[in-house]
Design an enzyme around this catalytic site. Structure first.
Site, PDB file in Angstrom:
ATOM      1  N   ALA A   1       5.833  -8.210   1.774  1.00 59.43           N
ATOM      2  CA  ALA A   1       6.357  -9.434   2.381  1.00 59.43           C
ATOM      3  C   ALA A   1       5.252 -10.423   2.758  1.00 59.43           C
ATOM      4  O   ALA A   1       5.406 -11.634   2.583  1.00 59.43           O
ATOM      5  CB  ALA A   1       7.182  -9.088   3.623  1.00 59.43           C
TER       6      ALA A   1
ATOM      7  N   THR B   1       0.845  -1.197   0.000  1.00 57.46           N
ATOM      8  CA  THR B   1       0.000   0.000   0.000  1.00 57.46           C
ATOM      9  C   THR B   1       0.879   1.245   0.000  1.00 57.46           C
ATOM     10  O   THR B   1       0.686   2.162  -0.813  1.00 57.46           O
ATOM     11  CB  THR B   1      -0.933   0.014   1.230  1.00 57.46           C
ATOM     12  OG1 THR B   1      -1.779  -1.141   1.170  1.00 57.46           O
ATOM     13  CG2 THR B   1      -1.787   1.263   1.270  1.00 57.46           C
TER      14      THR B   1
ATOM     15  N   GLN C   1       0.912  -9.660  -6.029  1.00 59.31           N
ATOM     16  CA  GLN C   1       0.408 -11.035  -6.153  1.00 59.31           C
ATOM     17  C   GLN C   1       1.258 -11.887  -7.084  1.00 59.31           C
ATOM     18  O   GLN C   1       1.130 -13.109  -7.089  1.00 59.31           O
ATOM     19  CB  GLN C   1      -1.045 -11.033  -6.647  1.00 59.31           C
ATOM     20  CG  GLN C   1      -2.046 -10.504  -5.634  1.00 59.31           C
ATOM     21  CD  GLN C   1      -2.209 -11.385  -4.406  1.00 59.31           C
ATOM     22  OE1 GLN C   1      -1.834 -12.561  -4.397  1.00 59.31           O
ATOM     23  NE2 GLN C   1      -2.775 -10.829  -3.354  1.00 59.31           N
TER      24      GLN C   1
ATOM     25  N   CYS D   1     -16.401  -6.757   1.437  1.00 61.80           N
ATOM     26  CA  CYS D   1     -16.870  -6.723   2.821  1.00 61.80           C
ATOM     27  C   CYS D   1     -16.115  -5.698   3.659  1.00 61.80           C
ATOM     28  O   CYS D   1     -15.539  -6.021   4.681  1.00 61.80           O
ATOM     29  CB  CYS D   1     -16.814  -8.098   3.462  1.00 61.80           C
ATOM     30  SG  CYS D   1     -15.425  -9.084   2.923  1.00 61.80           S
TER      31      CYS D   1
END
Ligand code: PLP
Length: 420
Positions: free
Chosen positions: A215, A78, A194, A341
């Site tokens: 990580a 992020t 990913q 969610c």
């Protein structure tokens, strides 16, 4: 092997720390606790040496040329994405600058882009096809004289779908080189969170100028990641997000998280050594899971591309059931649903929506993501649970009752009910 419950099938959300990674980290909490920026004593040197070694490992897994200068440690993907996108925009852009991204990116890319849109940047959110894929032509056509950044993820976290990163890198490079020498401010960033550890990523071959990784998606600890920042051909400069002390070549100040960084390094080393074998093993398990489900349950559909995707990920839409309800019925299996969610909203997944998946299908979608500690026994247990859970939910579903009586409307390519 004995079956341990609950079964974890949510490796795309996070992974456990590999025991070998933990072992590598431990001495850096209590024994070698020096500050890597302390240059006057052996405690600092020891920490610095460990950080340097980790930099080599991180650089190694993406084939970066000069680890010491090109790998910036952060708190995770992020932060890496924010530093890449906002840092680049501040360095090279002004209002009117143009950025190209994709609708199915992680929020850690989309949200910084939205922030820039509010500051007057023009953002193109490319729409993927029904398989969740972009074409290189879409990217090429979107590039203008004002484009400063193309940011496209390597592999999607929800569907596992792979974008043509090498081709996109080439298109960006060509567009940059076609510009006058003093206007070559056009760069390619990829969120490879990913992809790292699951398939080979080579920043040279793929023409990548900035790359984010984390990580905790590769069996390392949470709260540490890295940003690769190309130094040569072209040199990328970033305006820092965090100021104070000038660590990491001024791009990310703050005392380095030595144990975390050591963990990231160890995780990258293990991933590099074991990736090929692990991916083949996981692909076989994933295919077994998917095939068994598709064979046993009617009205199921795969979300994402049949072949161009990560070996560990299956995203399946179960018709006439709610993903949330399904997850409640199989509490022993940890998966993710196609509903976003976040606390406030339980809307359909924006990733699936962008691919044209209907809200209803999205709500019936489940992501299964396997990993290093998944084994065949898990798959068989999960299939059994899912078959039972779907049958029970459909039993009480008025929608499904209707389908049984009248057939479905034929708009979706489902697995067929028995006998059809
Ligand atoms: C998990 C993930 C992130 C966020 O990484 P953190 O290290 O948790 O901040 C970003 N992008 C993708 C594709 C991810 O899967």
């Amino acid at each position: 092997m004995s079956l341990e419950l609950p079964i974890y099938m949510d490796y795309n959300a996070t992974t456990p720390v590999d025991p070998r990674v933990l072992e590598a980290m431990l001495p850096y909490f209590t024994e070698h606790y020096g500050n890597a920026a302390s240059h006057s004593h052996s405690f600092g040197w020891k920490a610095e040496a460990a950080v340097d070694a980790a930099r080599e490992e991180v650089a190694g897994i993406i084939n970066a040329e000069t680890p010491a200068r090109e790998i910036v440690f952060t708190s995770g993907a992020t932060e890496s994405n924010n530093l890449a996108i906002l840092g680049l925009a501040e360095m090279y852009g002004q209002a009117g600058g143009h950025i190209i991204t994709c609708q199915t990116e992680h929020r850690a890319v989309l949200d910084p882009c939205e922030v820039l849109a509010k500051r007057g940047f023009e953002i193109t959110f490319l729409q993927p096809d029904e398989f969740g894929m972009l074409t290189v032509e879409q990217v090429a056509e979107a590039i203008t004289d004002r484009t400063i950044l193309v940011t496209i993820m390597a592999a999607n976290n929800e569907t596992g779908v792979l974008h043509p990163i090498a081709e996109i890198g080439q298109v960006v490079r060509q567009a940059r080189q076609a510009r006058p020498a003093d206007k070559q401010n056009l760069f390619f960033h990829t969120d490879a969170t990913q992809a790292i550890g699951k398939l080979p990523v080579d920043i040279q071959e793929m023409g990548i100028d900035l790359l984010s990784l984390s990580a905790h998606k590769v069996y390392g600890p949470k709260g540490v990641g890295a940003l690769y920042v190309r130094r040569r051909g072209p040199r990328v400069r970033l305006s820092p997000r965090i100021h104070g002390g000038g660590h990491e070549h001024g791009m990310r100040s703050g005392t380095l998280n030595t144990p975390g960084i050591v963990g990231l390094g160890a995780a990258c080393r293990i991933a590099r050594e074991e990736m090929a074998g692990e991916s083949a093993r996981l692909a076989a398990l994933r295919d077994r899971l998917e095939e068994e489900i598709l064979r046993a349950i009617p009205y199921v559909r795969r979300n994402g591309h049949p072949t161009e995707r990560l070996a560990n990920t299956a995203n399946l839409a179960f018709g006439f059931v709610e993903g949330e309800g399904l997850m409640l019925k199989m509490r022993d299996i940890a998966v993710s649903s196609g509903s976003a969610c976040t606390s406030a909203d339980l809307g359909p997944s924006f990733v699936l929506s962008a691919m044209g998946v209907s809200d209803m299908l999205s709500h019936g979608s489940i992501r299964f993501s396997l990993g290093r500690f998944s084994h065949a026994g898990d798959i068989d247990f999960a299939v059994e649970k899912i078959v039972t859970a779907v049958a029970e939910l459909r039993e009480i579903s008025p929608l499904y009752d209707d389908v049984l009586k009248n057939g479905d409307d034929g708009t979706i390519e489902w697995t067929k009910p028995a006998g059809q």
